[in-house]
Design an enzyme around this catalytic site. Structure first.
Site, PDB file in Angstrom:
ATOM      1  N   ASP A 124       0.873  -1.170   0.000  1.00 42.20           N
ATOM      2  CA  ASP A 124       0.000   0.000   0.000  1.00 42.20           C
ATOM      3  C   ASP A 124       0.917   1.230   0.000  1.00 42.20           C
ATOM      4  OD1 ASP A 124      -2.366   1.463   0.263  1.00 42.20           O
ATOM      5  OD2 ASP A 124      -2.441   1.256   2.418  1.00 42.20           O
ATOM      6  N   VAL A 172      -9.393  -3.625   0.665  1.00 43.24           N
ATOM      7  CA  VAL A 172      -9.882  -4.962   0.319  1.00 43.24           C
ATOM      8  C   VAL A 172      -9.724  -5.927   1.488  1.00 43.24           C
ATOM      9  CG1 VAL A 172      -9.498  -4.716  -2.162  1.00 43.24           C
ATOM     10  CG2 VAL A 172      -7.633  -5.545  -0.710  1.00 43.24           C
ATOM     11  N   ARG A 213     -10.442 -12.913   6.997  1.00 47.37           N
ATOM     12  CA  ARG A 213      -9.240 -13.509   6.414  1.00 47.37           C
ATOM     13  C   ARG A 213      -9.541 -14.823   5.706  1.00 47.37           C
ATOM     14  NH1 ARG A 213      -4.686 -10.705   8.341  1.00 47.37           N
ATOM     15  NH2 ARG A 213      -4.799  -9.961  10.475  1.00 47.37           N
TER      16      ARG A 213
HETATM   17  P1  5GP Z   1       1.854  -0.461   3.787  1.00 45.04           P
HETATM   18  O1  5GP Z   1       2.885  -0.495   4.859  1.00 45.04           O
HETATM   19  O2  5GP Z   1       2.361  -0.821   2.418  1.00 45.04           O
HETATM   20  O3  5GP Z   1       1.075   0.816   3.784  1.00 45.04           O
HETATM   21  O4  5GP Z   1       0.752  -1.482   4.178  1.00 45.04           O
HETATM   22  C1  5GP Z   1       0.960  -2.807   4.221  1.00 45.04           C
HETATM   23  C2  5GP Z   1       0.020  -3.463   5.180  1.00 45.04           C
HETATM   24  O5  5GP Z   1      -1.170  -2.700   5.422  1.00 45.04           O
HETATM   25  C3  5GP Z   1      -0.401  -4.758   4.573  1.00 45.04           C
HETATM   26  O6  5GP Z   1       0.501  -5.791   4.895  1.00 45.04           O
HETATM   27  C4  5GP Z   1      -1.780  -4.937   5.145  1.00 45.04           C
HETATM   28  O7  5GP Z   1      -1.689  -5.571   6.399  1.00 45.04           O
HETATM   29  C5  5GP Z   1      -2.303  -3.527   5.352  1.00 45.04           C
HETATM   30  N1  5GP Z   1      -3.144  -3.090   4.200  1.00 45.04           N
HETATM   31  C6  5GP Z   1      -2.842  -2.187   3.264  1.00 45.04           C
HETATM   32  N2  5GP Z   1      -3.838  -2.053   2.375  1.00 45.04           N
HETATM   33  C7  5GP Z   1      -4.795  -2.914   2.773  1.00 45.04           C
HETATM   34  C8  5GP Z   1      -6.092  -3.257   2.252  1.00 45.04           C
HETATM   35  O8  5GP Z   1      -6.600  -2.773   1.232  1.00 45.04           O
HETATM   36  N3  5GP Z   1      -6.769  -4.205   2.961  1.00 45.04           N
HETATM   37  C9  5GP Z   1      -6.282  -4.795   4.091  1.00 45.04           C
HETATM   38  N4  5GP Z   1      -7.069  -5.703   4.686  1.00 45.04           N
HETATM   39  N5  5GP Z   1      -5.076  -4.494   4.594  1.00 45.04           N
HETATM   40  C10 5GP Z   1      -4.347  -3.565   3.935  1.00 45.04           C
END
Ligand code: 5GP
Length: 179
Positions: free
Chosen positions: A102, A152, A164
């Site tokens: 993300d 999502v 999950r």
């Molecule tokens: P980042 O550090 O890249 O912002 O986020 C990574 C983590 O955020 C992922 O491993 C996940 O746990 C959570 N995350 C990010 N986007 C989503 C999403 O659309 N849905 C869910 N359920 N978790 C997300």
């Protein structure tokens, strides 16, 4: 549980087909090597299980857990290591398996942590990529699906640790977040 789903974004069939393709690609790229798959918990669990079975080469597995503080749909940006790997990764070919990228903060933390162990190589394989939200300059070597900027759930991904176990990737109805 299904009443809370607004739409299915990626069906179970589409997930499984793409994972078979990724597995064959990895098997070709790592032919003759014995990579270590490192999964980042908890969201990766279903993808991890399917991915290692879809990659028909000799490999080992390990798991780590990181968490970004805060519940809900927004991560806070502060990442903490909750569980480290147990294998010695020095000189090994590491394939990091992630559920979703993300902002990229979790992956950046994970990669820096693993690179400090001096692997021979380190590549990233993510099931989902949300490039619209990226705040750090990091990208995966293998991507299952690039998705729009929507929160999502399913196939390992949660909302407050629920959903999950859905076999597909879906989007929740807005009222679920408003509860
Ligand atoms: P980042 O550090 O890249 O912002 O986020 C990574 C983590 O955020 C992922 O491993 C996940 O746990 C959570 N995350 C990010 N986007 C989503 C999403 O659309 N849905 C869910 N359920 N978790 C997300």
């Amino acid at each position: 549980m299904m009443q809370e789903i607004e739409k299915v974004l990626i069906s179970e069939e589409a997930l499984q087909k793409r994972i078979q393709e990724l597995g064959m690609e990895l098997a070709r790229d790592y032919e003759g090597k014995t990579p270590v798959f490192v999964g980042v918990l908890k969201g990766v669990i279903l993808f991890f299980g399917d991915m290692i079975r879809a990659t028909p080469i000799r490999s080992q597995i390990d798991l780590m857990a990181v968490s970004s503080y805060g519940a809900g749909t927004e991560s806070s940006g502060k990442i903490v290591l909750k569980k480290d790997v147990s294998l010695n990764l020095e000189g090994r070919h590491v394939i990091v398996l992630e559920d979703i990228i993300d902002t990229g903060l979790t992956l950046k933390f994970t990669v820096e942590h693993l690179k400090a162990m001096h692997p021979a190589s380190l590549k990233i394989c993510t099931l989902l990529d949300k490039p619209a939200r990226r705040t750090v300059d990091i990208s995966a070597d293998y991507v299952g699906f690039t998705i729009p900027n929507e929160f999502v759930v399913g196939y390992g991904l949660d909302y407050n640790d629920y959903y999950r176990n859905l076999p597909f990737i879906g989007v929740l109805k807005p009222e679920v977040y408003e509860k």
